[in-house]
Scaffold this motif. Structure first.
Motif, PDB file in Angstrom:
ATOM      1  N   ALA A 189       0.829  -1.213   0.000  1.00 31.35           N
ATOM      2  CA  ALA A 189       0.000   0.000   0.000  1.00 31.35           C
ATOM      3  C   ALA A 189       0.861   1.260   0.000  1.00 31.35           C
ATOM      4  CB  ALA A 189      -0.939  -0.007   1.211  1.00 31.35           C
ATOM      5  N   GLY A 190       1.924   1.264   0.802  1.00 33.65           N
ATOM      6  CA  GLY A 190       2.782   2.443   0.884  1.00 33.65           C
ATOM      7  C   GLY A 190       3.504   2.746  -0.413  1.00 33.65           C
ATOM      8  N   PRO A 191       4.282   1.794  -0.982  1.00 34.11           N
ATOM      9  CA  PRO A 191       4.951   2.068  -2.253  1.00 34.11           C
ATOM     10  C   PRO A 191       4.001   2.415  -3.390  1.00 34.11           C
ATOM     11  CG  PRO A 191       5.920   0.143  -1.202  1.00 34.11           C
ATOM     12  CD  PRO A 191       4.720   0.511  -0.403  1.00 34.11           C
ATOM     13  N   VAL A 192       2.826   1.764  -3.445  1.00 38.83           N
ATOM     14  CA  VAL A 192       1.872   2.068  -4.508  1.00 38.83           C
ATOM     15  C   VAL A 192       1.381   3.505  -4.383  1.00 38.83           C
ATOM     16  CG1 VAL A 192      -0.432   1.557  -5.381  1.00 38.83           C
ATOM     17  CG2 VAL A 192       1.164  -0.308  -4.928  1.00 38.83           C
ATOM     18  N   LEU A 193       1.038   3.934  -3.175  1.00 36.71           N
ATOM     19  CA  LEU A 193       0.578   5.319  -2.985  1.00 36.71           C
ATOM     20  C   LEU A 193       1.696   6.300  -3.301  1.00 36.71           C
ATOM     21  CD1 LEU A 193      -1.627   7.276  -2.116  1.00 36.71           C
ATOM     22  CD2 LEU A 193      -0.795   7.074   0.230  1.00 36.71           C
ATOM     23  N   SER A 194       2.929   5.965  -2.911  1.00 38.61           N
ATOM     24  CA  SER A 194       4.061   6.839  -3.214  1.00 38.61           C
ATOM     25  C   SER A 194       4.231   6.988  -4.718  1.00 38.61           C
ATOM     26  CB  SER A 194       5.339   6.258  -2.597  1.00 38.61           C
ATOM     27  OG  SER A 194       6.446   7.097  -2.840  1.00 38.61           O
ATOM     28  N   ALA A 195       4.050   5.889  -5.467  1.00 37.66           N
ATOM     29  CA  ALA A 195       4.161   5.952  -6.919  1.00 37.66           C
ATOM     30  C   ALA A 195       3.054   6.806  -7.521  1.00 37.66           C
ATOM     31  CB  ALA A 195       4.123   4.539  -7.498  1.00 37.66           C
ATOM     32  N   VAL A 196       1.834   6.648  -7.017  1.00 34.69           N
ATOM     33  CA  VAL A 196       0.692   7.409  -7.544  1.00 34.69           C
ATOM     34  C   VAL A 196       0.815   8.888  -7.218  1.00 34.69           C
ATOM     35  CG1 VAL A 196      -1.803   7.744  -7.305  1.00 34.69           C
ATOM     36  CG2 VAL A 196      -0.870   5.434  -7.527  1.00 34.69           C
ATOM     37  N   TYR A 197       1.325   9.197  -6.033  1.00 39.89           N
ATOM     38  CA  TYR A 197       1.349  10.588  -5.578  1.00 39.89           C
ATOM     39  C   TYR A 197       2.586  11.349  -6.055  1.00 39.89           C
ATOM     40  CZ  TYR A 197       0.935  14.620  -2.478  1.00 39.89           C
ATOM     41  OH  TYR A 197       0.832  15.901  -1.993  1.00 39.89           O
ATOM     42  N   GLY A 198       3.558  10.660  -6.650  1.00 36.38           N
ATOM     43  CA  GLY A 198       4.807  11.323  -7.022  1.00 36.38           C
ATOM     44  C   GLY A 198       4.613  12.508  -7.939  1.00 36.38           C
ATOM     45  N   LEU A 199       3.803  12.362  -8.988  1.00 34.00           N
ATOM     46  CA  LEU A 199       3.596  13.443  -9.946  1.00 34.00           C
ATOM     47  C   LEU A 199       2.814  14.607  -9.342  1.00 34.00           C
ATOM     48  CD1 LEU A 199       4.391  14.189 -12.785  1.00 34.00           C
ATOM     49  CD2 LEU A 199       2.273  13.145 -13.618  1.00 34.00           C
ATOM     50  N   PRO A 200       1.687  14.370  -8.633  1.00 35.02           N
ATOM     51  CA  PRO A 200       1.036  15.496  -7.949  1.00 35.02           C
ATOM     52  C   PRO A 200       1.942  16.197  -6.948  1.00 35.02           C
ATOM     53  CG  PRO A 200      -0.440  13.611  -8.035  1.00 35.02           C
ATOM     54  CD  PRO A 200       0.895  13.132  -8.527  1.00 35.02           C
ATOM     55  N   ALA A 201       2.816  15.440  -6.274  1.00 34.67           N
ATOM     56  CA  ALA A 201       3.753  16.057  -5.339  1.00 34.67           C
ATOM     57  C   ALA A 201       4.678  17.020  -6.062  1.00 34.67           C
ATOM     58  CB  ALA A 201       4.567  14.987  -4.616  1.00 34.67           C
ATOM     59  N   GLY A 202       5.177  16.604  -7.231  1.00 36.06           N
ATOM     60  CA  GLY A 202       6.028  17.490  -8.013  1.00 36.06           C
ATOM     61  C   GLY A 202       5.288  18.713  -8.511  1.00 36.06           C
ATOM     62  N   ALA A 203       4.030  18.541  -8.924  1.00 35.72           N
ATOM     63  CA  ALA A 203       3.233  19.681  -9.377  1.00 35.72           C
ATOM     64  C   ALA A 203       3.024  20.677  -8.241  1.00 35.72           C
ATOM     65  CB  ALA A 203       1.891  19.194  -9.913  1.00 35.72           C
ATOM     66  N   ALA A 204       2.830  20.171  -7.023  1.00 32.30           N
ATOM     67  CA  ALA A 204       2.678  21.059  -5.868  1.00 32.30           C
ATOM     68  C   ALA A 204       3.952  21.857  -5.619  1.00 32.30           C
ATOM     69  CB  ALA A 204       2.307  20.244  -4.629  1.00 32.30           C
ATOM     70  N   VAL A 205       5.106  21.227  -5.839  1.00 30.67           N
ATOM     71  CA  VAL A 205       6.384  21.937  -5.678  1.00 30.67           C
ATOM     72  C   VAL A 205       6.484  23.078  -6.680  1.00 30.67           C
ATOM     73  CG1 VAL A 205       8.893  21.717  -5.876  1.00 30.67           C
ATOM     74  CG2 VAL A 205       7.577  19.951  -4.705  1.00 30.67           C
TER      75      VAL A 205
END
Length: 477
Positions: free
Chosen positions: A310-326
């Protein structure tokens, strides 16, 4: 001076595709081999102590050589060296899939060297191929690829071994890295020809000293399987001595691997320190999680694997939105937001009672994982943006070194904390209450580590605020 010239057919999208595949392969190279250890032990008739070197050889080589790989890319050309790293990774993967056991270990070390080049230079290339306003998204995407490789490795390896045998995992890596090499050779921008003139300045002695120090630290954290004994202390002493000799050498020569005054920059030194602390905590989830889910919460191994993914999958899914927030809100603020989320997740795990069951554990883990993805995208963007074009490979190597050392610390030191708090080194048969107590202790320590990372982040903001105030006062005057 323009460091990178356009390469025929190059485009940001195609370039990012090749960099993403390189990052995916580097992380997949670690996680896909772990699941093969039982099959390798049976096939070659070797003990666990011997077969674990299939993983250790890769980890030691990639950790020890990543800074030198990044610096060499700055000097001889990042495109040229990245293509060489992909070629080495492909060739070593092919040898690993066909080799005897001693040759397999050597091939895994060569794979680790190729992975060091791929990890260091993939990050360093981002500023060369992406517009400034999209660098955060690109860093977030590379983080997604790294997380995806970590999450995909065990399941993909298990399917391949069950269907085609252990050799198939290395042959697949060979095929994928050959495809990545073909894509990178067509899409990455060319090197500035004048960059090769700096090759003579490469600090071979400094690179060897740093590699020995890093490898000694890795062995100090990974030998003993949860115990810290005389061998661990000896390796740790060797690491400290090697680090001291490295610093002495860097002060002595005219063209060092690392200018020590770089570490006075709080943006770089703080970013490295925070990356190491956060990586330590993230590795703790992988060390503690399987025991807590199986022994304290009573899950079978299939359910443990599903919960752990669950953790790695969520990290993979959230990576691009995290970058957009930056990109939208700024790296510094989003790094703080990520750290606060990790702090909340670690604190929750340190207090979560067993009666909350799997939902309580996973909810806390997901909060921690979202924070990690956000912090990684922001911290990498902030540190890389503060480096000059001629030193991006070195800075990327330093960031990856800090992360790898943190992962090793999490595996070794946090594993020792877990065993000590549980009151036994036989964790596979420990009581549910003992495992839960060990888990709470590990994440109490983790909460303290993230609090330290937050203090570093907040402390690093003060100089920039003072500088901004000074600039404003100068304008008013």
């Amino acid at each position: 001076m323009k460091a990178i010239s356009n390469h025929a057919g190059a485009s940001p999208r195609a370039s990012m595709a090749s960099l993403s595949l390189a990052m995916l392969l580097a992380s997949l190279g670690t996680s896909i081999a772990n699941v093969a250890l039982p099959a390798l032990s049976l096939h070659f008739g070797v003990s666990f102590q011997h077969v674990q070197w299939v993983v250790l050889a890769y980890l030691l080589a990639s950790t020890a050589l990543i800074v030198g790989a990044g610096r060499l890319g700055d000097l001889m050309g990042r495109r040229r060296l990245l293509l060489g790293g992909l070629l080495l990774f492909a060739a070593a993967s092919l040898v690993a899939g066909l080799a005897s056991f001693p040759a397999l270990i050597a091939a895994r070390a060569a794979q680790g060297l190729g992975a060091a080049v791929m990890m260091a230079l993939s990050m360093a290339f981002v500023a060369d191929v992406m517009p400034k306003e999209r660098i955060g998204r690109a860093m977030g995407w590379l983080g997604t690829m790294s997380a995806l490789g970590t999450a995909l490795g065990p399941s993909l390896g298990g399917v391949l071994i069950a269907g085609f045998g252990w050799r198939s995992i290395f042959l697949l890596l060979a095929a994928l890295s050959a495809a990545a090499l073909a894509l990178a050779s067509r899409s990455l921008p060319g090197d500035d020809r004048s960059a090769s003139r700096g090759q003579a300045g490469f600090d071979r002695v400094g690179t060897a000293l740093l590699a020995l120090a890093a490898a000694s630290y890795a062995l100090a954290m990974t030998t003993g399987r949860g115990h810290f004994g005389a061998f661990n202390a000896a390796w740790l002493a060797a690491a400290l001595a090697g680090g001291g000799v490295f610093v002495w050498w860097q002060r002595r020569i005219e063209a060092p691997l690392l200018r020590l005054d770089m570490l006075r920059d709080s943006n770089l030194s703080g970013g490295m320190a925070m990356s190491g602390l956060v990586a330590t905590v993230m590795m703790a989830t992988l060390v503690v999680g399987p025991f807590y889910l199986a022994r304290s919460l009573g899950l079978n191994m299939a359910e443990v694997g599903l919960a752990m993914s669950a953790g790695p999958v969520l990290s993979a899914v959230y990576g691009l939105p995290a970058g957009a927030a930056v990109d939208r809100f700024g790296a510094r603020g989003m790094a703080l937001a990520g750290l606060f989320a990790i702090l909340a997740g670690a604190a929750a795990l340190s207090l979560t009672p067993m009666v909350w069951g799997v939902p309580g554990y996973i909810a806390s883990l997901l909060l921690l994982t979202v924070g990690y993805a956000q912090f990684q995208a922001a911290n990498n963007t902030q540190v890389m943006a503060g480096s000059g074009a001629s030193g991006r490979g070195l800075v990327s190597g330093l960031l990856n070194l800090a992360r790898n050392l943190g992962l090793l610390t999490g595996a070794g030191a946090m594993g020792a904390v877990f065993a000590a708090a549980a009151g036994t080194d036989r964790l596979a048969t420990a009581s549910p209450d003992a495992i839960a107590h060990g888990m709470h202790a590990v994440f109490a320590v983790s909460t303290g580590l993230i609090a330290l990372a937050l203090a570093i982040a907040l402390g690093g903001m003060l100089p920039s605020r003072r500088a901004a105030a000074g600039r404003a006062a100068s304008r008013d005057a």
